[in-house]
Motif scaffolding. Structure first.
Motif, PDB file in Angstrom:
ATOM      1  N   GLY A 129       0.783  -1.234   0.000  1.00 20.29           N
ATOM      2  CA  GLY A 129       0.000   0.000   0.000  1.00 20.29           C
ATOM      3  C   GLY A 129       0.809   1.275   0.000  1.00 20.29           C
ATOM      4  N   ARG A 130       2.099   1.156  -0.244  1.00 22.17           N
ATOM      5  CA  ARG A 130       2.948   2.348  -0.310  1.00 22.17           C
ATOM      6  C   ARG A 130       3.759   2.327  -1.596  1.00 22.17           C
ATOM      7  N   ALA A 131       4.038   3.528  -2.084  1.00 24.89           N
ATOM      8  CA  ALA A 131       4.814   3.621  -3.321  1.00 24.89           C
ATOM      9  C   ALA A 131       6.153   4.290  -3.049  1.00 24.89           C
ATOM     10  N   TYR A 132       7.196   3.752  -3.649  1.00 23.25           N
ATOM     11  CA  TYR A 132       8.503   4.396  -3.531  1.00 23.25           C
ATOM     12  C   TYR A 132       9.331   4.164  -4.788  1.00 23.25           C
ATOM     13  N   MET A 133      10.382   4.945  -4.901  1.00 21.43           N
ATOM     14  CA  MET A 133      11.250   4.849  -6.069  1.00 21.43           C
ATOM     15  C   MET A 133      12.410   3.920  -5.712  1.00 21.43           C
ATOM     16  N   GLU A 134      12.471   2.789  -6.390  1.00 22.66           N
ATOM     17  CA  GLU A 134      13.514   1.801  -6.094  1.00 22.66           C
ATOM     18  C   GLU A 134      14.872   2.267  -6.631  1.00 22.66           C
ATOM     19  N   SER A 135      14.873   2.714  -7.861  1.00 22.39           N
ATOM     20  CA  SER A 135      16.111   3.232  -8.439  1.00 22.39           C
ATOM     21  C   SER A 135      15.762   4.188  -9.569  1.00 22.39           C
ATOM     22  N   ALA A 136      16.738   4.981  -9.970  1.00 20.32           N
ATOM     23  CA  ALA A 136      16.486   5.957 -11.024  1.00 20.32           C
ATOM     24  C   ALA A 136      17.793   6.346 -11.686  1.00 20.32           C
ATOM     25  N   SER A 137      17.683   6.874 -12.894  1.00 19.27           N
ATOM     26  CA  SER A 137      18.887   7.255 -13.629  1.00 19.27           C
ATOM     27  C   SER A 137      19.334   8.681 -13.304  1.00 19.27           C
ATOM     28  N   CYS A 138      18.547   9.393 -12.490  1.00 19.72           N
ATOM     29  CA  CYS A 138      18.870  10.789 -12.232  1.00 19.72           C
ATOM     30  C   CYS A 138      20.149  10.902 -11.397  1.00 19.72           C
ATOM     31  N   PRO A 139      20.893  11.986 -11.572  1.00 15.84           N
ATOM     32  CA  PRO A 139      22.177  12.110 -10.879  1.00 15.84           C
ATOM     33  C   PRO A 139      22.066  12.348  -9.368  1.00 15.84           C
ATOM     34  N   ASP A 140      21.016  13.029  -8.913  1.00 14.05           N
ATOM     35  CA  ASP A 140      20.988  13.385  -7.484  1.00 14.05           C
ATOM     36  C   ASP A 140      20.378  12.313  -6.590  1.00 14.05           C
ATOM     37  N   GLY A 141      19.495  11.470  -7.148  1.00 21.93           N
ATOM     38  CA  GLY A 141      18.916  10.394  -6.364  1.00 21.93           C
ATOM     39  C   GLY A 141      17.979  10.838  -5.252  1.00 21.93           C
ATOM     40  N   ILE A 142      17.483  12.068  -5.366  1.00 20.88           N
ATOM     41  CA  ILE A 142      16.578  12.584  -4.339  1.00 20.88           C
ATOM     42  C   ILE A 142      15.293  11.772  -4.302  1.00 20.88           C
ATOM     43  N   CYS A 143      14.794  11.400  -5.476  1.00 22.79           N
ATOM     44  CA  CYS A 143      13.544  10.638  -5.536  1.00 22.79           C
ATOM     45  C   CYS A 143      13.710   9.265  -4.886  1.00 22.79           C
ATOM     46  N   VAL A 144      14.898   8.663  -5.033  1.00 22.18           N
ATOM     47  CA  VAL A 144      15.136   7.325  -4.469  1.00 22.18           C
ATOM     48  C   VAL A 144      15.185   7.387  -2.946  1.00 22.18           C
ATOM     49  N   SER A 145      15.753   8.457  -2.403  1.00 22.06           N
ATOM     50  CA  SER A 145      15.864   8.544  -0.945  1.00 22.06           C
ATOM     51  C   SER A 145      14.584   9.068  -0.295  1.00 22.06           C
ATOM     52  N   HIS A 146      13.619   9.469  -1.104  1.00 22.11           N
ATOM     53  CA  HIS A 146      12.350   9.950  -0.555  1.00 22.11           C
ATOM     54  C   HIS A 146      11.617   8.783   0.117  1.00 22.11           C
ATOM     55  N   HIS A 147      10.966   9.086   1.241  1.00 24.45           N
ATOM     56  CA  HIS A 147      10.264   8.008   1.947  1.00 24.45           C
ATOM     57  C   HIS A 147       9.071   7.503   1.126  1.00 24.45           C
ATOM     58  N   ALA A 148       8.605   6.289   1.450  1.00 27.89           N
ATOM     59  CA  ALA A 148       7.481   5.704   0.731  1.00 27.89           C
ATOM     60  C   ALA A 148       6.219   6.528   1.000  1.00 27.89           C
ATOM     61  N   ILE A 149       5.399   6.708  -0.014  1.00 30.41           N
ATOM     62  CA  ILE A 149       4.224   7.564   0.132  1.00 30.41           C
ATOM     63  C   ILE A 149       2.932   6.756   0.066  1.00 30.41           C
ATOM     64  N   HIS A 150       1.931   7.209   0.832  1.00 30.18           N
ATOM     65  CA  HIS A 150       0.624   6.549   0.762  1.00 30.18           C
ATOM     66  C   HIS A 150      -0.533   7.508   1.047  1.00 30.18           C
ATOM     67  N   ARG A 151      -0.244   8.711   1.573  1.00 32.51           N
ATOM     68  CA  ARG A 151      -1.331   9.639   1.885  1.00 32.51           C
ATOM     69  C   ARG A 151      -1.776  10.405   0.656  1.00 32.51           C
ATOM     70  N   ASP A 152      -3.045  10.783   0.686  1.00 33.94           N
ATOM     71  CA  ASP A 152      -3.597  11.563  -0.410  1.00 33.94           C
ATOM     72  C   ASP A 152      -2.805  12.866  -0.585  1.00 33.94           C
TER      73      ASP A 152
END
Lengths: 167, 129
Positions: free
Chosen positions: B79-102
């Protein structure tokens, strides 16, 4: 400062200092992996100092050159627009607040830091065509306030301690 | 000099007011976001402002968001979504916590990817805009 070449040399050194502080910040970033997107804004020490001691032109010029150089060395076109948007709003607010002179260096710096972050969030909203960035606003306002206090204190110290005759 | 000494405490007080107001406003916004937004049940992925896909949070899945060379690996689990990996250089999205709230979102600026959680029925009018 009387002669022109001295001014050019001094502002050149300031730009170099702002550049190296920006680089230092990039190097230090891996130390704080839990706080993505948050920066101390170290180069802003130079900008705050210049704003108080050398006026608007020097602060704006060095700020813009610094962004241009950092973008050319480490960034991309997108990073450039984000930086400029943040710097524009931040400088505008700091110039106005300095003029109104009811805040100390710390207050001006805090306002500048928060304005910088808001400028970037607004740019992000435009670029990504989304309005769901409220969480980032909370994180960046708090971190901007804290960073602004630290930078403002450092700036105030420099403004007070560096003798007038040197700069 | 005397005048400056007198002016200092007032400015110092003004600084404190400014800092206080800023922290208070962000606290209010944080509390609002935390308490007044319920759980969401779908995640919407947009790339460059265009909808890439909408996925249910109730279903575990892994979605590769690809845009040319760039990719973001979105994972939905428990029930939570998160970014497992990404090609972006900063990796901010990957280190973001898992989201589930509206309304919660993960933003990957370099790849222009936005992952947003929303509540049931995208067509439902949102009076708080």
């Amino acid at each position: 400062m009387k002669n022109r070449s001295k001014t050019v040399a001094f502002l050149g050194v300031c730009t170099a200092l702002a550049l190296i502080l920006a680089y230092l910040e990039i190097l230090l970033q891996p130390l704080f992996p839990t706080l993505p997107g948050i920066k101390m804004g170290l180069p802003n020490i130079v900008i705050v100092f210049l704003l108080y001691r050398r006026g608007i032109g020097a602060a704006v010029g060095v700020s813009f050159l610094r962004i241009l150089l950092v973008t050319m060395l480490f960034g991309n076109a997108m990073a450039f627009f984000f930086s400029v948007a943040g710097a524009f709003l931040s400088l505008l607010l700091m110039i106005i607040l300095r003029r109104m002179s009811f805040l100390s260096t710390v207050g001006v710096s805090v306002a500048g830091a928060v304005a910088h972050n808001i400028g970037q969030i607004l740019t992000a909203m435009l670029v990504l065509e989304t309005v769901e960035l409220g969480y980032y606003l909370v994180i960046l306002t708090v971190s901007g306030t804290v960073a602004g206090i630290v930078i403002g204190l450092a700036g105030a110290m420099l403004i007070k301690k560096i003798p007038q005759k040197i700069v | 000099m005397n005048e400056r000494k007198k002016a200092f405490p007032a400015r110092f007080r003004n600084d404190m007011i400014l800092i206080g107001v800023l922290l208070f406003l962000s606290l209010c916004l944080a509390l609002y976001l935390f308490f007044f937004r319920g759980k969401g049940d779908t995640v919407k992925v947009t790339v460059d402002g265009e909808v890439y896909g909408v996925y249910a949070l109730s279903e575990d899945r892994t979605e590769e968001i690809r845009d040319g060379e760039d990719y973001n690996l979105l994972v939905i689990r428990n029930g939570r979504a998160y970014m497992e990996s990404a090609s972006c250089p900063d990796g901010i999205c990957v280190s973001h916590h898992a989201i589930h709230r509206d309304g919660e979102s993960i933003v990957c600026l370099p790849n222009r990817v936005v992952v947003t959680v929303s509540a049931e029925g995208d067509g439902a009018p949102d009076i708080i805009s």
